[in-house]
Write a protein that holds these residues in place. Structure first.
Motif, PDB file in Angstrom:
ATOM      1  N   LEU A 181      -7.324   4.902  46.714  1.00 51.00           N
ATOM      2  CA  LEU A 181      -8.543   4.469  46.028  1.00 51.00           C
ATOM      3  C   LEU A 181      -8.555   2.947  45.891  1.00 51.00           C
ATOM      4  O   LEU A 181      -8.629   2.403  44.799  1.00 51.00           O
ATOM      5  CB  LEU A 181      -8.643   5.109  44.638  1.00 51.00           C
ATOM      6  N   HIS A 182      -8.481   2.229  47.001  1.00 55.64           N
ATOM      7  CA  HIS A 182      -8.391   0.770  46.898  1.00 55.64           C
ATOM      8  C   HIS A 182      -9.111   0.080  48.051  1.00 55.64           C
ATOM      9  O   HIS A 182      -9.190   0.616  49.155  1.00 55.64           O
ATOM     10  CB  HIS A 182      -6.925   0.318  46.839  1.00 55.64           C
ATOM     11  N   GLY A 183      -9.633  -1.103  47.737  1.00 50.36           N
ATOM     12  CA  GLY A 183     -10.275  -1.930  48.751  1.00 50.36           C
ATOM     13  C   GLY A 183      -9.391  -3.078  49.194  1.00 50.36           C
ATOM     14  O   GLY A 183      -9.326  -3.414  50.370  1.00 50.36           O
ATOM     15  N   GLN A 184      -8.689  -3.706  48.229  1.00 48.14           N
ATOM     16  CA  GLN A 184      -7.723  -4.746  48.567  1.00 48.14           C
ATOM     17  C   GLN A 184      -6.396  -4.118  48.985  1.00 48.14           C
ATOM     18  O   GLN A 184      -6.147  -2.940  48.732  1.00 48.14           O
ATOM     19  CB  GLN A 184      -7.488  -5.661  47.367  1.00 48.14           C
ATOM     20  N   GLY A 185      -5.539  -4.914  49.616  1.00 48.34           N
ATOM     21  CA  GLY A 185      -4.221  -4.431  50.015  1.00 48.34           C
ATOM     22  C   GLY A 185      -3.328  -5.600  50.377  1.00 48.34           C
ATOM     23  O   GLY A 185      -3.807  -6.727  50.603  1.00 48.34           O
ATOM     24  N   ILE A 186      -2.035  -5.355  50.448  1.00 46.21           N
ATOM     25  CA  ILE A 186      -1.067  -6.426  50.714  1.00 46.21           C
ATOM     26  C   ILE A 186      -1.208  -6.936  52.150  1.00 46.21           C
ATOM     27  O   ILE A 186      -1.194  -6.162  53.101  1.00 46.21           O
ATOM     28  CB  ILE A 186       0.363  -5.937  50.457  1.00 46.21           C
ATOM     29  N   LYS A 187      -1.318  -8.254  52.260  1.00 46.49           N
ATOM     30  CA  LYS A 187      -1.344  -8.923  53.568  1.00 46.49           C
ATOM     31  C   LYS A 187       0.005  -9.572  53.852  1.00 46.49           C
ATOM     32  O   LYS A 187       0.661  -9.263  54.840  1.00 46.49           O
ATOM     33  CB  LYS A 187      -2.466  -9.966  53.596  1.00 46.49           C
ATOM     34  N   ARG A 188       0.426 -10.466  52.984  1.00 44.24           N
ATOM     35  CA  ARG A 188       1.730 -11.112  53.103  1.00 44.24           C
ATOM     36  C   ARG A 188       2.531 -10.800  51.848  1.00 44.24           C
ATOM     37  O   ARG A 188       2.047 -10.975  50.732  1.00 44.24           O
ATOM     38  CB  ARG A 188       1.565 -12.626  53.247  1.00 44.24           C
ATOM     39  N   LEU A 189       3.755 -10.322  52.024  1.00 41.23           N
ATOM     40  CA  LEU A 189       4.582  -9.952  50.883  1.00 41.23           C
ATOM     41  C   LEU A 189       5.016 -11.166  50.082  1.00 41.23           C
ATOM     42  O   LEU A 189       5.304 -12.232  50.639  1.00 41.23           O
ATOM     43  CB  LEU A 189       5.819  -9.196  51.352  1.00 41.23           C
ATOM     44  N   GLY A 190       5.082 -10.988  48.764  1.00 41.10           N
ATOM     45  CA  GLY A 190       5.571 -12.025  47.887  1.00 41.10           C
ATOM     46  C   GLY A 190       7.077 -12.219  48.014  1.00 41.10           C
ATOM     47  O   GLY A 190       7.792 -11.384  48.580  1.00 41.10           O
ATOM     48  N   THR A 191       7.556 -13.304  47.445  1.00 42.68           N
ATOM     49  CA  THR A 191       8.979 -13.631  47.510  1.00 42.68           C
ATOM     50  C   THR A 191       9.820 -12.561  46.826  1.00 42.68           C
ATOM     51  O   THR A 191       9.544 -12.169  45.686  1.00 42.68           O
ATOM     52  CB  THR A 191       9.230 -14.988  46.834  1.00 42.68           C
ATOM     53  N   GLY A 192      10.827 -12.078  47.526  1.00 43.91           N
ATOM     54  CA  GLY A 192      11.738 -11.089  46.964  1.00 43.91           C
ATOM     55  C   GLY A 192      11.252  -9.657  47.063  1.00 43.91           C
ATOM     56  O   GLY A 192      11.975  -8.739  46.675  1.00 43.91           O
ATOM     57  N   MET A 193      10.046  -9.441  47.578  1.00 49.05           N
ATOM     58  CA  MET A 193       9.502  -8.091  47.664  1.00 49.05           C
ATOM     59  C   MET A 193       9.898  -7.449  48.985  1.00 49.05           C
ATOM     60  O   MET A 193       9.866  -8.081  50.042  1.00 49.05           O
ATOM     61  CB  MET A 193       7.984  -8.115  47.521  1.00 49.05           C
ATOM     62  N   VAL A 194      10.261  -6.174  48.908  1.00 49.83           N
ATOM     63  CA  VAL A 194      10.679  -5.413  50.079  1.00 49.83           C
ATOM     64  C   VAL A 194       9.729  -4.236  50.255  1.00 49.83           C
ATOM     65  O   VAL A 194       9.510  -3.464  49.311  1.00 49.83           O
ATOM     66  CB  VAL A 194      12.119  -4.895  49.918  1.00 49.83           C
TER      67      VAL A 194
END
Length: 256
Positions: A181-194
């Motif tokens: 149920l979303h329109g936005q989504g992750i493009k580039r991961l943040g620092t420390g995120m896996v």
């Protein structure tokens, strides 16, 4: 000595529900607070809290649950321009950008759901697709319109889970079906995120913050929905609850 109930901070959203009242309203979807209660935790709100209040308020709680919302994270936080169609909540953005970084830095358990995952990613330096459905390589991840909530929150696609990850443990395997149920989504991961959960089109849908001192996970789906009936959702939320209880024991002693 009576045991303490762990407290979970749920940052609220802000709406102008009454056009004659320019002050607006502080709102929270009941299903998130209900899920926290069903886990044996106590949800708390700090309605007028801002970024400057985080150092004083965060030590009072045992976890942070960043909820979903109809609003989008404002694109200026990741170097883009807001779309004319965006529903924005700048007060929530200002709070959660600071709250994510503080929770990660202090070892306060953190769990992000839908918008909450996106807030975690942006707060840690990542970026978002503003409209995933407009990207040629991605599916349309939005919920169907003009149907009831059961249909909107129905399991819609599979996620592929990293072998050996907590997600795979909660799901009992490396594949699970989730709602969307979303329109936005992750493009580039943040620092420390896996990235530990991917949609069939490769969109990141589940993350772990590897640099965090305690539980710090985010999901693009909604595990609070019918979590008592879906083992994967229930185990995910239970892991967050267990982390909150451990934090409570360290902070106050015996906890429920």
């Amino acid at each position: 000595m009576s045991a303490n109930k762990p407290l979970v901070w749920l940052p609220a959203c802000h709406r102008n529900l009454d056009l004659s009242d320019p002050g607006g309203y502080t709102v929270l979807a009941d299903r998130y607070a209900a899920a926290v209660c069903e886990l044996g935790l106590q949800p708390v709100l700090f309605p007028m809290a801002g970024a400057g209040d985080v150092p004083e308020l965060l030590p009072l709680v045992d976890g942070v649950l960043l909820t979903g919302s109809p609003s989008n994270v404002e694109a200026t936080h990741f170097g883009a321009s807001a779309l004319e169609t965006d529903l924005l909540d700048p007060r929530r953005d200002r709070l959660t950008m600071a709250l994510v970084r503080a929770a990660v830095g202090t070892g306060t358990p953190l769990f992000g759901v839908c918008r909450g995952l996106q807030e975690m990613n942006v707060a840690l330096g990542g970026s978002l697709y503003q409209q995933v459905h407009a990207e040629p390589e991605h599916l349309d991840h939005r919920e169907p319109q003009d149907v009831d909530l059961e249909a909107q929150f129905a399991e819609r696609h599979e996620v592929i889970l990293a072998p050996g990850s907590a997600f795979a443990d909660w799901a009992g395997g490396t594949r699970a079906r989730v709602n969307s149920l979303h329109g936005q989504g992750i493009k580039r991961l943040g620092t420390g995120m896996v990235a530990e959960a991917l949609a069939p089109d490769g969109l990141v849908e589940g993350v772990r913050v590897a640099t965090a001192q305690a539980f710090a996970y985010g999901v693009q789906w909604h595990p609070e929905w019918r979590h008592n009936h879906i083992p994967f959702y229930r185990r995910t939320l239970q892991a967050f609850a267990d982390a909150c209880r451990e934090h409570c024991r360290q902070r106050l002693g015996p906890c429920r």
